[in-house]
Write a protein that holds these residues in place. Structure first.
Motif, mmCIF file in Angstrom:
data_model
loop_
_atom_site.group_PDB
_atom_site.id
_atom_site.type_symbol
_atom_site.label_atom_id
_atom_site.label_comp_id
_atom_site.label_asym_id
_atom_site.label_seq_id
_atom_site.Cartn_x
_atom_site.Cartn_y
_atom_site.Cartn_z
ATOM 1 N N VAL A 69 0.847 -1.195 0.000
ATOM 2 C CA VAL A 69 0.000 0.000 0.000
ATOM 3 C C VAL A 69 0.882 1.244 0.000
ATOM 4 C CG1 VAL A 69 -1.686 1.362 1.316
ATOM 5 C CG2 VAL A 69 -1.898 -1.121 1.245
ATOM 6 N N GLN A 70 0.524 2.203 -0.833
ATOM 7 C CA GLN A 70 1.123 3.537 -0.805
ATOM 8 C C GLN A 70 -0.026 4.484 -0.492
ATOM 9 O OE1 GLN A 70 4.718 2.600 -1.136
ATOM 10 N NE2 GLN A 70 4.664 4.604 -2.075
ATOM 11 N N VAL A 71 0.198 5.419 0.421
ATOM 12 C CA VAL A 71 -0.830 6.380 0.804
ATOM 13 C C VAL A 71 -0.372 7.778 0.402
ATOM 14 C CG1 VAL A 71 -2.190 7.336 2.709
ATOM 15 C CG2 VAL A 71 -1.556 4.922 2.728
ATOM 16 N N TYR A 72 -1.281 8.524 -0.202
ATOM 17 C CA TYR A 72 -0.986 9.877 -0.675
ATOM 18 C C TYR A 72 -2.007 10.846 -0.093
ATOM 19 C CZ TYR A 72 1.621 7.204 -4.106
ATOM 20 O OH TYR A 72 2.476 6.318 -4.708
ATOM 21 N N ASP A 73 -1.531 12.027 0.287
ATOM 22 C CA ASP A 73 -2.433 13.108 0.669
ATOM 23 C C ASP A 73 -2.650 13.954 -0.571
ATOM 24 O OD1 ASP A 73 -2.843 12.566 3.428
ATOM 25 O OD2 ASP A 73 -0.810 13.273 3.834
ATOM 26 N N THR A 74 -3.909 14.145 -0.943
ATOM 27 C CA THR A 74 -4.237 14.961 -2.115
ATOM 28 C C THR A 74 -5.287 15.984 -1.694
ATOM 29 O OG1 THR A 74 -6.152 13.752 -2.979
ATOM 30 C CG2 THR A 74 -3.966 12.853 -3.521
ATOM 31 N N GLY A 77 -8.504 14.455 -0.859
ATOM 32 C CA GLY A 77 -8.566 13.590 0.313
ATOM 33 C C GLY A 77 -7.459 12.554 0.248
ATOM 34 N N GLU A 78 -7.385 11.755 1.287
ATOM 35 C CA GLU A 78 -6.370 10.703 1.332
ATOM 36 C C GLU A 78 -6.654 9.682 0.232
ATOM 37 O OE1 GLU A 78 -4.336 9.078 5.156
ATOM 38 O OE2 GLU A 78 -6.043 7.761 4.723
ATOM 39 N N LEU A 79 -5.606 9.214 -0.417
ATOM 40 C CA LEU A 79 -5.734 8.224 -1.488
ATOM 41 C C LEU A 79 -4.831 7.041 -1.174
ATOM 42 C CD1 LEU A 79 -5.947 8.818 -5.248
ATOM 43 C CD2 LEU A 79 -4.382 7.099 -4.376
ATOM 44 N N TRP A 80 -5.400 5.844 -1.229
ATOM 45 C CA TRP A 80 -4.659 4.605 -1.004
ATOM 46 C C TRP A 80 -4.530 3.875 -2.331
ATOM 47 C CZ3 TRP A 80 -4.714 1.356 3.903
ATOM 48 C CH2 TRP A 80 -4.757 2.166 5.048
ATOM 49 N N HIS A 81 -3.309 3.482 -2.665
ATOM 50 C CA HIS A 81 -3.046 2.661 -3.848
ATOM 51 C C HIS A 81 -2.519 1.325 -3.335
ATOM 52 C CE1 HIS A 81 -0.546 2.013 -7.774
ATOM 53 N NE2 HIS A 81 -1.620 1.253 -7.731
ATOM 54 N N ALA A 82 -3.291 0.279 -3.529
ATOM 55 C CA ALA A 82 -2.942 -1.042 -3.010
ATOM 56 C C ALA A 82 -2.717 -2.022 -4.154
ATOM 57 C CB ALA A 82 -4.058 -1.560 -2.101
ATOM 58 N N ASP A 83 -1.687 -2.838 -4.008
ATOM 59 C CA ASP A 83 -1.417 -3.930 -4.945
ATOM 60 C C ASP A 83 -1.452 -5.209 -4.123
ATOM 61 O OD1 ASP A 83 -0.208 -5.957 -6.508
ATOM 62 O OD2 ASP A 83 0.931 -4.478 -7.639
ATOM 63 N N LEU A 84 -2.494 -5.995 -4.309
ATOM 64 C CA LEU A 84 -2.728 -7.170 -3.466
ATOM 65 C C LEU A 84 -2.172 -8.457 -4.070
ATOM 66 C CD1 LEU A 84 -6.401 -6.333 -2.397
ATOM 67 C CD2 LEU A 84 -4.236 -5.544 -1.404
ATOM 68 N N TYR A 85 -1.380 -8.347 -5.119
ATOM 69 C CA TYR A 85 -0.872 -9.519 -5.834
ATOM 70 C C TYR A 85 -0.220 -10.543 -4.904
ATOM 71 C CZ TYR A 85 1.652 -12.291 -9.300
ATOM 72 O OH TYR A 85 2.139 -13.321 -10.057
ATOM 73 N N ARG A 86 0.544 -10.072 -3.936
ATOM 74 C CA ARG A 86 1.298 -10.990 -3.077
ATOM 75 C C ARG A 86 0.508 -11.506 -1.871
ATOM 76 N NH1 ARG A 86 6.320 -9.518 -0.997
ATOM 77 N NH2 ARG A 86 5.484 -7.554 -0.302
ATOM 78 N N PHE A 102 -11.597 1.950 2.800
ATOM 79 C CA PHE A 102 -12.712 1.955 1.855
ATOM 80 C C PHE A 102 -13.772 2.975 2.266
ATOM 81 C CE2 PHE A 102 -11.933 -2.775 0.669
ATOM 82 C CZ PHE A 102 -10.947 -2.399 -0.220
ATOM 83 N N GLU A 103 -13.876 3.266 3.555
ATOM 84 C CA GLU A 103 -14.871 4.212 4.064
ATOM 85 C C GLU A 103 -14.352 5.650 4.061
ATOM 86 O OE1 GLU A 103 -17.951 3.143 4.970
ATOM 87 O OE2 GLU A 103 -17.303 1.149 4.345
ATOM 88 N N THR A 104 -13.036 5.837 4.201
ATOM 89 C CA THR A 104 -12.497 7.171 4.496
ATOM 90 C C THR A 104 -11.571 7.744 3.434
ATOM 91 O OG1 THR A 104 -10.611 6.226 5.678
ATOM 92 C CG2 THR A 104 -12.613 6.680 6.976
ATOM 93 N N ALA A 105 -11.181 6.951 2.449
ATOM 94 C CA ALA A 105 -10.194 7.394 1.464
ATOM 95 C C ALA A 105 -10.651 7.020 0.060
ATOM 96 C CB ALA A 105 -8.832 6.742 1.754
ATOM 97 N N ILE A 106 -10.025 7.627 -0.918
ATOM 98 C CA ILE A 106 -10.153 7.167 -2.301
ATOM 99 C C ILE A 106 -9.224 5.957 -2.388
ATOM 100 C CG2 ILE A 106 -9.702 7.708 -4.719
ATOM 101 C CD1 ILE A 106 -10.035 10.732 -3.861
ATOM 102 N N CYS A 107 -9.718 4.834 -2.862
ATOM 103 C CA CYS A 107 -8.899 3.615 -2.897
ATOM 104 C C CYS A 107 -8.794 3.069 -4.321
ATOM 105 C CB CYS A 107 -9.481 2.539 -1.990
ATOM 106 S SG CYS A 107 -9.411 2.969 -0.244
ATOM 107 N N LEU A 108 -7.564 2.823 -4.736
ATOM 108 C CA LEU A 108 -7.277 2.172 -6.007
ATOM 109 C C LEU A 108 -6.695 0.811 -5.660
ATOM 110 C CD1 LEU A 108 -5.386 5.127 -7.765
ATOM 111 C CD2 LEU A 108 -7.841 4.721 -7.635
#
Length: 157
Positions: A69-74, A77-86, A102-108
């Protein structure tokens, strides 16, 4: 009833980036994008363009393949970029804090199949596949939440 679906061809990496940049300002905390497709299908490229378009000063956006997971402040709002491959079990997604995000951030989320029962029903699913021409992509968008109806229509216009 069959959920809505839209399909489009993205002829180049620039077209993929442009679509991500058009979608980005329409997102707000609580929005979840589930990005699926094989390795090299364009998921991370799309996510990188979307994240950079939301940043006041675009910065390097690494793939979260190893950090998960990488988290960014934009400004949006807060944005989470997650790669669940592993990941191998959904409980690991909870440990990462994704269920709360999922409730509080933009999630990719890349490789969303790893979420299993944790998959938000309100998410927009983006499925990337190689297109018929070099560097082109076929993109399918699927959703059930009416929140996405107008937004997808705007993107396709």
């Amino acid at each position: 009833m069959t959920p809505p679906r839209a399909e489009l061809t993205l002829p180049s990496p620039d077209a993929t980036c442009a679509l991500a940049a058009r979608l980005a300002p329409r997102l707000s905390p609580g929005d979840v994008l589930l990005m699926s497709g094989g390795i090299g299908a364009g998921k991370t490229h799309f996510a990188r363009c979307l994240i950079q378009s939301l940043q006041e000063t675009p910065e390097d956006v690494p793939s979260p393949t190893f950090t998960l997971v990488q988290v960014y402040d934009t400004p949006a709002g807060e944005l989470w970029h997650a790669d669940l491959y592993r990941l191998s079990v959904p409980d690991q997604c909870v440990e990462l804090g994704l269920a709360d995000a999922f409730e509080t951030a933009i999630c990719l989320v890349e490789w969303p199949d790893r979420l299993q029962d944790l998959t938000p029903s309100t998410a927009l699913s983006l499925s990337f596949d190689a297109g018929s021409a070099d560097e082109s992509r076929q993109l399918s968008l699927d959703w059930s939440d009416p929140r996405w109806d107008g937004l997808v229509a705007e993107l396709l216009a």
